[in-house]
Design a protein around this motif. Structure first.
Motif, short mmCIF file in Angstrom:
data_model
loop_
_atom_site.label_atom_id
_atom_site.label_comp_id
_atom_site.label_asym_id
_atom_site.label_seq_id
_atom_site.Cartn_x
_atom_site.Cartn_y
_atom_site.Cartn_z
N ALA A 178 29.58 32.21 30.26
CA ALA A 178 30.66 32.73 29.42
C ALA A 178 31.14 34.10 29.91
O ALA A 178 32.33 34.42 29.84
N ILE A 179 30.21 34.91 30.40
CA ILE A 179 30.60 36.22 30.96
C ILE A 179 31.49 36.02 32.18
O ILE A 179 32.52 36.69 32.35
N VAL A 180 31.10 35.07 33.06
CA VAL A 180 31.91 34.76 34.24
C VAL A 180 33.29 34.26 33.83
O VAL A 180 34.32 34.68 34.39
N LEU A 181 33.35 33.37 32.83
CA LEU A 181 34.62 32.84 32.34
C LEU A 181 35.53 33.95 31.84
O LEU A 181 36.73 33.97 32.13
N THR A 182 34.97 34.88 31.11
CA THR A 182 35.76 36.00 30.58
C THR A 182 36.38 36.82 31.70
O THR A 182 37.57 37.18 31.64
N PHE A 183 35.61 37.12 32.72
CA PHE A 183 36.13 37.89 33.85
C PHE A 183 37.20 37.12 34.62
O PHE A 183 38.19 37.69 35.07
N LEU A 184 37.01 35.80 34.75
CA LEU A 184 38.02 34.98 35.43
C LEU A 184 39.34 34.98 34.67
O LEU A 184 40.43 35.10 35.26
N LEU A 185 39.26 34.85 33.35
CA LEU A 185 40.47 34.85 32.53
C LEU A 185 41.19 36.19 32.60
O LEU A 185 42.43 36.25 32.60
N LEU A 186 40.42 37.25 32.68
CA LEU A 186 41.02 38.59 32.72
C LEU A 186 41.64 38.92 34.07
O LEU A 186 42.72 39.53 34.14
N PHE A 187 40.98 38.53 35.13
CA PHE A 187 41.38 39.04 36.45
C PHE A 187 41.82 37.98 37.47
O PHE A 187 42.37 38.33 38.51
N SER A 188 41.61 36.70 37.18
CA SER A 188 41.88 35.70 38.22
C SER A 188 42.97 34.69 37.87
O SER A 188 43.85 34.43 38.67
#
Length: 430
Positions: A184-194
């Motif tokens: 979930a932490i990885v998903l959050t960063f992907l949504l924010l920056f990728s």
């Protein structure tokens, strides 16, 4: 329904790779929770079949509050990430919840733990999945890539989850939920920056920011085909989910030890997801050839065969064989439903239709049948319950085969607009 001739053309493929990784992160959580939650509740939470069924029923029932709201919000937000980010942030707390809260709540009351767990997980999974799916689907229209090719990330997540989560569970059961927190932490960063969208081509996904009002949203309930699609999902896809909820408990009965059954189950689900992963590549081409409606019908009959086959299997080898059919079912369903909704309904209401027909109606059925199936498992056993499920899926699929309308192939992206016009001209000449 939007005029297919006015459907904008996709621009060159752009901003693709973030989306498969987002699919991977989200569906790693999905595969881990749905693959091992029942086993965890049995061994760690000490719930019986009826109590576990109640948890799944609450997950489905409470998601009925989320589905319509999430659908309308998604159509209004379009490419804004407010809702999808909220879901990913809440998912970060899966590890802490199961590590520190589930068992204490269970000691208070089984009904209380079912309500709290159902609300928590349905927000992330049963309710949240439509938000994730429709966001990537719309991004695929705007960015010019096939949705199924991004969904390969979800299939890869299933492979990894079945291999990793099984071993994590044998090592320390609670660790599977901390793995979900990490995803979930990885998903959050992907949504924010990728995950980026070609906003200049947003109209390809239905620019609803100014045109979608409540009257337009409510008009969807007057469409007969919406109800037929909902009935199909209630009788086919929902039973598919209910069948899988406690399948691992049934599978373990073929083995002398629980550990041996869990390990073989891990390998089996890995094989299933490998097949799913491979078939995601050609499936858009296959569905473009046979049509999304036909893909849905084939999916329904395959589900019936898998359930009845599992019920009648004399050995675990046959159970594995029928389980591997699911590797074909999921690419069929996922590709077909995305193209079918795009081709059979107003594209502006894509998320609303997806939430109502594919998820809301489905969760009504899951809500009802999870508790019923849990009780039947305890009373008449898994085999007899599976036979009843298989017969129900067959009847509903047969009904859909005669009543579900055909989609517009151009609007669904099955054929190009120019080819569609050529076909119409040739038909008129005949």
């Amino acid at each position: 329904m939007q005029n297919s001739a006015e459907a904008p053309q996709k621009k060159q493929n752009k901003h693709f790779w973030g989306f498969p990784f987002s699919h991977f992160s989200y569906f790693f959580i999905w595969a881990t929770v749905y693959g091992y939650l029942t086993l965890w509740m049995e061994q760690v939470g000490h719930l019986n079949g009826t109590e576990s069924g109640l948890v799944f029923s609450m997950m489905a029932g409470i998601s009925l509050l989320f589905q319509p709201v999430f659908g309308v919000l998604s159509d209004k937000l379009l490419f804004k990430k407010n809702l999808i980010l909220t879901i990913s942030v809440v998912a970060i707390f899966i590890g802490p919840y199961f590590q520190w809260l589930f068992v204490p709540l269970m000691h208070i009351n089984a009904g209380l733990v079912a309500i709290v767990t159902g609300t928590f997980l349905s927000f992330i999974l049963n309710g949240g999945v439509s938000v994730i799916e429709q966001y990537v689907q719309r991004a695929s229209l705007a960015n010019g890539f096939e949705y199924s090719h991004s969904r390969l990330g979800g299939s890869a997540a299933g492979i990894v989850a079945s291999l990793v989560a099984g071993r994590l569970f044998l090592w320390k059961p609670d660790s599977i939920f901390w793995a979900c927190t990490a995803a979930a932490i990885v998903l959050t960063f992907l949504l924010l920056f990728s995950d980026k969208v070609n906003l200049e081509n947003a109209a390809a996904a239905g620019d609803t920011s100014n045109s979608l009002d409540w009257k337009t949203v409510t008009s969807v309930f007057k469409i007969k085909n919406l109800w037929i699609l909902a009935i199909f999902y209630m009788g086919a896809s929902a039973i598919f989910d209910v069948f899988d909820q406690q399948f691992i408990i049934f599978f373990k009965t073929f083995f002398d030890t629980a550990a041996q059954g869990t390990l073989v189950y891990s390998y089996m689900t890995s094989g299933q997801t490998v097949i799913e992963f491979i078939l995601m590549f050609p499936m858009p081409w296959i569905i473009n050839k046979i049509g999304a409606r036909n893909g849905l019908i084939i999916y329904g009959f395959l589900t019936c065969i898998r359930i009845l086959g599992s019920a009648l299997s004399p050995t675990w080898g046959w159970v594995v064989f029928f389980r591997l059919i699911a590797g074909l079912e999921m690419p069929l369903l996922l590709t077909s439903i995305m193209k079918y909704i795009a081709g059979a309904f107003d594209i502006r209401l894509y998320a609303t239709v997806y939430a109502l027909a594919s998820n809301f109606a489905k969760q009504i059925s899951v809500f009802i049948f999870s508790s019923v199936a849990g009780k039947l498992y305890d009373v008449i056993g898994y085999q007899h319950t599976y036979v009843l499920m298989g017969i129900m899926v067959f009847a509903i699929t047969l009904f859909a085969a005669f009543t579900l309308k055909k989609e517009d192939p151009v609007q669904a992206g099955e054929i190009e607009a120019d080819k569609g016009k050529e076909s119409e001209i040739e038909s008129s000449k005949e």
